[in-house]
Every structure is written in C-alpha cells, then in structure tokens.
Design an enzyme around this catalytic site. Structure first.
Site, PDB file in Angstrom:
ATOM      1  N   ASP A 288       0.847  -1.197   0.000  1.00  0.00           N
ATOM      2  CA  ASP A 288       0.000   0.000   0.000  1.00  0.00           C
ATOM      3  C   ASP A 288       0.878   1.241   0.000  1.00  0.00           C
ATOM      4  OD1 ASP A 288      -2.317  -1.430   0.139  1.00  0.00           O
ATOM      5  OD2 ASP A 288      -2.875  -0.795   2.163  1.00  0.00           O
TER       6      ASP A 288
ATOM      7  N   LYS B  38      -7.636   0.992  -5.274  1.00  0.00           N
ATOM      8  CA  LYS B  38      -8.869   0.494  -4.652  1.00  0.00           C
ATOM      9  C   LYS B  38     -10.074   1.331  -5.054  1.00  0.00           C
ATOM     10  CE  LYS B  38      -6.685  -1.146  -0.353  1.00  0.00           C
ATOM     11  NZ  LYS B  38      -6.918  -2.594  -0.404  1.00  0.00           N
TER      12      LYS B  38
ATOM     13  N   GLY C 178      -5.263  -2.687   8.742  1.00  0.00           N
ATOM     14  CA  GLY C 178      -4.956  -1.547   9.603  1.00  0.00           C
ATOM     15  C   GLY C 178      -4.794  -1.891  11.069  1.00  0.00           C
TER      16      GLY C 178
ATOM     17  N   ARG D 188      -6.731 -20.056   6.542  1.00  0.00           N
ATOM     18  CA  ARG D 188      -7.000 -21.437   6.962  1.00  0.00           C
ATOM     19  C   ARG D 188      -8.382 -21.889   6.498  1.00  0.00           C
ATOM     20  NH1 ARG D 188      -3.629 -24.435  10.040  1.00  0.00           N
ATOM     21  NH2 ARG D 188      -1.985 -23.363  11.204  1.00  0.00           N
TER      22      ARG D 188
ATOM     23  N   GLY E  83      -3.271  -7.234   8.085  1.00  0.00           N
ATOM     24  CA  GLY E  83      -2.678  -7.453   9.400  1.00  0.00           C
ATOM     25  C   GLY E  83      -1.235  -7.917   9.364  1.00  0.00           C
TER      26      GLY E  83
ATOM     27  N   GLY F 289      -0.256  -3.582   3.953  1.00  0.00           N
ATOM     28  CA  GLY F 289      -0.847  -2.252   3.922  1.00  0.00           C
ATOM     29  C   GLY F 289      -0.083  -1.332   4.843  1.00  0.00           C
TER      30      GLY F 289
END
Lengths: 293, 192
Positions: A23, A80, A152, A164, A213, A234
């Site tokens: 990002d 985006k 974030g 998963r 994350g 990000g």
C-alpha cells in the site's frame, strides 16, 4: 489479437506470485516500495491504519496521486475502489491502473451489489473470508482473490483465520462426492459449476494472496506457509519506523518463506513495527472484514 | 538420462513452469540460493517482476553464478521478466544478467489493459502456430550478430530470440497447455 481475456487478466496475478504488494499513498512511497523489491503497489488515499484512526468516508484515491505513482514506478500499479462503486472502477480503468481492488477497506458504496467485474477490461482483485465468498467474487469476474484479514490492525490473526478457512475448504472439497458438492455449493452460496471445477482441480482458478494485518517478515512467511500465493502489506510498511528496510525484509521473507535462517537474518534491526491494535479489542462496527458478502 | 531443469523461484510464475516440465517427464527443481544451481542441466527464469527478481538475485549472490553459467554455454531460458534479465540493456538501471546481445524495452505495449493473446509462427518449432500470451510484455529492440530472431509480431517487432544455448521469449508459454517450447528447451539442455 485478443485483449482482456480471462487468461490475460488472471495471468498478471500469476506474474505477481511469490511477491509482495505494498500500500502506498504517494509517489515517494511507491519508489521506496519498488526499490525494496515490491512486485506491485496499491495506490490509496490513506493506509488502513489511518482510515481507522481518522474515520470518515474512505474513497478511491485522488486521480492526481494515482498518475504520480504510475509515473514513479515501472511495476504494476493497483488501486482500490469502494465495494459496488462501479463508476470509481471505471475511473480507475480510464486512468490505466493495472488492477482494481474492490475493497472492504474503503467505505462500501452499495450494501447489496458488488461491481459486475465481467464488464470491465481491467482485471479485479477482491477480498474473501472463506471459499464461498471467494467463489462468489470469482463468479462476478474477479481475476484474483485475497483473503481479507483485518486491515490496519497489524494483528495477523484474522488473516490466518481466513487463509485457513479457504485452504481447509479446498482440501475438504477435493474429497467430496457429486451430491455433497451440490449441498456444499448451496451452503456456501457459491455457483455450483465453480464449486465442482475447484473440487476437480483441487485449487482456486485464480491466484490467492493474503492480506490484512501483516506487519513483520515472519507474518508474511506465515501466510505463505499457510498456502498464500503472495502477500499484500498495507499499513505494516509505511506505519513502521523504517519503511525501506522493513519492506525489503518482508520481500525476502516472502521469497524464502521456508528458510527460517534467512527470515531471522532479514528480521534483524528493522526498528519498530507499526503500533498494532489487537483485533479482539475492536467493536463489531469497527471491523472491516465483515463488509461485503 | 533426462536432464534436470532448474526454475528460478525468487518471484513470479515459477510453479507454472515446473508443472509444465514435470508434465514432460522432466525432473524440475526450484532455485532460490546459489547451492540450488548444482547438478542442473538448464535453468528457466520465469515471468514475474524483473526488478523484484533482479534485486533478489543480487541480494542472495545468484547474479554472478548464473551469469558465469550462461556465459559458459549452460542453457538458460527467460520468459518475459526472464527475457528482460537476459538482456544487456533495458534503458534504465536495474540488476541484469546481460548475457544476450540485445536491447529490451519493458512494458512495451503499455499497461495491463493492453495485454493480449495472439498466434505466432516460431522458427524451428514444428506443427504450426504457437498461441502466445503477452502480459505487460517487453519487446526486443536491436539485436547483435550472435542473436537469432525466432519470432516476430505481424508488425515486425521481435518477441522470441536465441543466442547459442540462451533462449528468450517475451510471452508466457507456461500459461498455455502447449508444451512445445518447453520441449525445445529440454532438448537444448539435453544436447548441451
């Protein structure tokens, strides 16, 4: 000569595999990302951590910024648009971005409809939490998928949960009988023909990256080990104390994800990672992953 | 003995190449570190981002050994990003192997919406046209005397080249079901 075929749209995502997509909000950041070895950059108005911190409506980036970023780098530039905002997507296509991310990180523009992605020349990447959501997006024309995670936060737990879920369902699908596939398709609300072909092939028909994350080289390698084809980072890069060094380390860890020695070396002396927010401390209305359906 | 072909696995669509090679019954290995080059009969450099792959080649000390191998007649095939890395000049500073006497223009067709598929006649490849997939593809500009042009687009621009045991294609045979170019490269590795 044929343009904008599924092969060509999905093909660009295949070229990004094993890579890191970062990002960026300025041309300067894009250059830092490219110099660190990013396979592509994602142009946006604010990184997810700032969207969280400052609130308000998060929209497509300023076209001026996107053009500056395109001029600054030779790697692909993604951008985006808001979920369902097909005009933002048309603008991004007109600007010549290489991929559009119809993203839950921005404020959704439509509470019932995603963009009809088949109608576009530019390819789309979309987020998912499970295989049903992935196949619904692919059914709408997405040429690449990423698990959503919780953008974030710098907390990788949600990215792990979603990867998963997708990989586990892929393994389960490959063992199912025809009649079980029909029930599975109904339960996960995905098109049956897609479910059947995924069961036959044992994999999604498009590339699947991890997102949401990832803050450290080890986080990136973890996602690769769980089956991601590559990683989106990000806020994790440009909200850390030394973005250039951290970006390079995340790239190296993504390539050498099976080699703990290399990841350990790459992880030394990176300075402070982004300040995280534990996902479980967020109120339900603060979660981004639950946007979209 | 069937040859062992390495596929540079730093970034890009290396898994598509290893799958094609295995489909031909050839042993294929992923190459990430200099030690992985041992015992190979040829190396494929896949599609991907040439800047990313070039930087990782430098960081992990692969650039020199691969360059030395290529210069000594070891078969190397570059597709798209791999073709860029084989060139001597791409018009901007980035890590290159510089093995083939040619200039290459990156992203020569424009952005992703200009990517395309088309049929190509390739010199020396039997059984008709090859369906070629071009993604943000490069183009070969000028070539030296040692470089043989294998294929051109209808407008004359060069998209496949060979220089001794070095092979370069601007497109992605690994994204199709047509294994003829993989077979050609395996035969080159076998003969080398």
């Amino acid at each position: 000569m044929e343009k904008n075929t599924l092969t060509v749209k999905r093909g660009l995502a295949q070229m990004l595999k094993g890579g890191v997509i970062m990002d960026v909000v300025t041309a300067e950041q894009a250059k830092i990302a490219e110099d660190a070895g990013a396979a592509a950059v994602m142009a946006l108005e604010r990184v997810p951590a700032d969207i969280r911190a400052h609130g308000g409506v998060a929209r497509m980036a300023d076209p001026e910024k996107i053009i500056e970023i395109q001029a600054a780098v030779t790697i692909p530039v993604m951008a985006k648009c808001r979920i369902g905002h097909f005009v933002e997507a048309e603008l991004l296509q007109a600007l010549g971005v290489d991929y559009v991310d119809e993203s839950e990180v921005l404020t959704p523009a439509d509470e019932a409809h995603h963009v009809d992605k088949h109608g576009f020349d530019v390819p789309f990447v979309c987020g998912c939490r499970n295989i049903g959501e992935a196949l619904r997006r692919i059914g709408e024309g997405a040429a690449m998928i990423r698990t959503k995670g919780e953008a974030g936060t710098g907390d990788v737990v949600e990215a792990v949960r979603h990867m998963r879920a997708v990989m586990g369902d892929l393994r389960r699908l490959s063992t199912m009988r025809e009649d079980e596939l029909a029930t599975f398709a109904k339960d996960v609300q995905a098109p049956l023909d897609l479910v059947a072909s995924v069961a036959r092939e044992g994999r999604l028909p498009v590339v699947n990256f991890a997102a949401g994350g990832v803050a450290t080289p080890a986080d990136a390698a973890l996602m690769m080990r769980l089956g991601a084809d590559g990683v989106f980072v990000g806020s994790g890069i440009f909200k850390s104390s030394d973005p250039a060094i951290r970006a390079k380390a995340v790239v190296e860890a993504t390539t050498h994800y099976q080699d703990a020695g290399i990841i350990a070396t790459a992880s030394r002396g990176l300075g402070e990672p982004m300040t995280g927010i534990a996902r479980d401390t967020l109120a339900p209305e603060e979660l981004l992953a639950t946007r979209g359906w | 003995m069937t040859p062992v072909i390495g596929v540079l696995a730093l970034q890009g669509d290396f898994a598509e190449h290893t799958a094609m090679l295995r489909g031909l019954g050839v042993e294929s290995r992923e190459v990430r570190m200099p030690r992985d080059l041992e015992g190979l009969d040829g190396l494929v450099i896949p599609g991907g981002e040439s800047t990313t792959i070039g930087k990782l080649l430098e960081t992990y000390a692969l650039l020199e050994p691969v360059r030395d191998l290529g210069a000594s007649g070891f078969p190397i095939w570059g597709t798209c990003a791999g073709l860029i890395l084989l060139a001597t000049d791409v018009g901007k500073p980035q890590p290159l192997l510089g093995l083939m006497e040619m200039t290459v223009e990156r992203n020569a067709f424009g952005r992703q919406i200009d990517s395309f598929e088309t049929d190509l006649d390739i010199d020396g490849l039997p059984d008709g046209a090859f369906h070629a997939v071009f993604i943000r593809a490069p183009i070969v500009g000028s070539v030296g005397d040692a470089v043989e042009v294998l294929a051109r687009l209808n407008d004359g621009r060069i998209v496949a080249v060979r220089q001794g045991n070095l092979l370069g294609t601007a497109f992605h045979p690994e994204l199709t079901a047509d294994a003829r170019l993989h077979r050609l490269f395996v035969d080159m590795a076998q003969a080398a």
